[in-house]
Design an enzyme around this catalytic site. Structure first.
Site, mmCIF file in Angstrom:
data_model
loop_
_atom_site.group_PDB
_atom_site.id
_atom_site.type_symbol
_atom_site.label_atom_id
_atom_site.label_comp_id
_atom_site.label_asym_id
_atom_site.label_seq_id
_atom_site.Cartn_x
_atom_site.Cartn_y
_atom_site.Cartn_z
ATOM 1 N N ASP A 299 17.863 71.394 -30.832
ATOM 2 C CA ASP A 299 18.942 70.469 -31.182
ATOM 3 C C ASP A 299 18.344 69.076 -31.337
ATOM 4 O O ASP A 299 17.805 68.532 -30.374
ATOM 5 C CB ASP A 299 19.991 70.489 -30.049
ATOM 6 C CG ASP A 299 21.318 69.884 -30.461
ATOM 7 O OD1 ASP A 299 21.323 69.038 -31.376
ATOM 8 O OD2 ASP A 299 22.348 70.247 -29.856
ATOM 9 N N ARG A 301 20.052 66.390 -32.452
ATOM 10 C CA ARG A 301 21.108 65.383 -32.576
ATOM 11 C C ARG A 301 20.964 64.264 -31.549
ATOM 12 O O ARG A 301 20.470 64.494 -30.456
ATOM 13 C CB ARG A 301 22.489 66.035 -32.377
ATOM 14 C CG ARG A 301 22.938 66.836 -33.562
ATOM 15 C CD ARG A 301 24.251 67.550 -33.267
ATOM 16 N NE ARG A 301 24.089 68.620 -32.275
ATOM 17 C CZ ARG A 301 25.056 69.447 -31.942
ATOM 18 N NH1 ARG A 301 26.245 69.334 -32.484
ATOM 19 N NH2 ARG A 301 24.838 70.410 -31.064
#
Ligand code: GTP
Ligand code: ZN
Length: 367
Positions: A299, A301
């Site tokens: 991930d 983000r």
């Protein structure tokens, strides 16, 4: 005495933004630090003529993330990254095959690769961070040069001194409200779309405010990461589209809420890379393995963005619509209290059952 005159020259943030554009077009940038200078290009955008010009200046080194190096069975002596010597005669195709896992299964043997162990890897690390933030494959070619400043000036190349850019790469660019306007929607008549723009020339993000939520109470909130395939095309591979619509519907029913539409496509790797991940998934890899083979983390983000927008809008506590405990932890660590987790389980299909099971098994999502 420092000059008090306003300067016309771009500052570090502006040069970083310019560098992202350069790298996407295959134009080299000059990075300096540790007492040396290196030309940097993104492998994905590298053309043979530029490679020849770079080779004429020095011995190229390929920077890869440890994730990609693992698939290539190359030691990452620097921990999080690997530096690979580019042998004489190896062209852009060889480099692209190392950067792009598309043909890994068909052509598994790429080596032998010689990984570099000595010397500093700070410039390589910064180069990879920059290439990632340009949503390109995480692979950069670096060429040490003797006169970096002069080279940058003569060729109009963007100059990036490490001391100036590292703090900018690490911090979240402040976001500023640009405009907001009323938008009646199927889910709620009283909708309002707010546009937020970062200072660093990056992606804009949106907040959809439903009703007029009380700022002194926890607001029903959803942090939705953009998913072109799910949100727009109705993809059956994920649950994003149904989650988006269910979140808006619940806010409409309760008469108040805020949905952040964060342009962090593919968990922050960009749509082109997500489509590369989908190709790998068709070869049998799951969503996490596919990201790793491309050289990304599970991930990528930056959840500080969502927290920053909520704060700017006057919210300090949320009832968060999510199945992802990491989102709750990130909100708390960014100073947004999570008063309650509101589960959001919709959109199960035969095609996304494996994807959702992997999220539960590997990413800690709650079933
Ligand atoms: N890299 C990658 N991204 C994906 C994939 N499938 C969906 N995405 C992206 O994942 C993001 C949605 O994240 P999810 O993990 O589904 O959900 P979440 O937002 O973390 O958690 P919830 O709040 O519980 O939905 C969107 O940006 C999608 O584009 C995939 O296979 N690979
Ligand atoms: Zn999706």
């Amino acid at each position: 005495m420092p000059s008090t005159r306003p300067t016309l020259a771009p500052n570090a943030i502006e040069r970083l933004s310019r560098a992202r554009g350069d790298l996407r077009m295959g134009v080299p940038v000059v990075m300096t630090g540790d007492g040396r200078a290196m030309l940097v290009v993104a492998v994905e955008a590298l053309e043979p003529e530029r490679l020849a010009a770079l080779r004429a200046l020095g011995q190229p080194e390929l920077a890869l993330t440890a994730r990609r190096a693992e698939t290539l069975k190359t030691p990452a002596y620097d921990g999080d990254i690997a530096r690979v010597l580019v042998p004489e005669g190896m062209g852009v195709e060889w480099l692209r095959a190392l950067a792009d896992p598309a043909d890994d299964l068909r052509v598994p043997l790429k080596g032998p690769l010689r990984a570099l162990r000595d010397g500093s890897s700070d410039l390589h690390r910064a180069a990879l961070q920059l290439v990632k933030s340009a949503h390109l494959l995480p692979a950069a070619l670096l060429v040490p040069v003797a006169h970096g400043l002069a080279l940058a000036e003569e060729n109009s190349l963007t100059l990036l001194p490490l001391v100036e850019i590292m703090p900018e790469l690490a911090r979240m660019s402040p976001l500023h409200p640009v405009v907001n306007a009323r938008l009646p929607m199927q889910a709620a008549q009283a909708g309002r779309v707010h546009i937020f723009r970062p200072e660093d020339g990056g992606e804009e993000h949106y907040a959809i405010e439903i009703g007029r939520p009380d700022r002194s109470q926890p607001v029903l909130a959803r942090l939705h990461s953009a998913c072109f395939t799910g949100d727009v095309l109705g993809s059956l591979k994920c649950d994003c589209g149904p989650q988006l619509r269910a979140a808006l519907a619940q806010m409409g029913e309760e008469g108040a809420g805020v949905l952040l539409y964060l342009n962090q496509e593919g968990r922050g790797i960009g749509l082109a890379n997500k489509m590369r991940a989908y190709s790998l998934q068709d070869q049998g890899f799951d969503t996490v393995e596919a990201n790793h083979r491309l050289g990304f983390e599970d991930d990528e983000r930056d959840f500080r963005i969502g927290a920053g927008i909520l704060r700017k809008m006057g919210f300090s506590a949320v009832r968060l619509l999510t199945n992802n405990p990491k989102k709750m932890a990130m909100m708390e660590s960014c100073g947004i209290a999570v008063a309650e987790r509101v589960p959001l389980k919709v959109g199960l299909t035969a095609q996304n059952a494996g994807y959702l099971a992997t999220k539960a098994a590997k990413s800690g999502h709650l079933l």
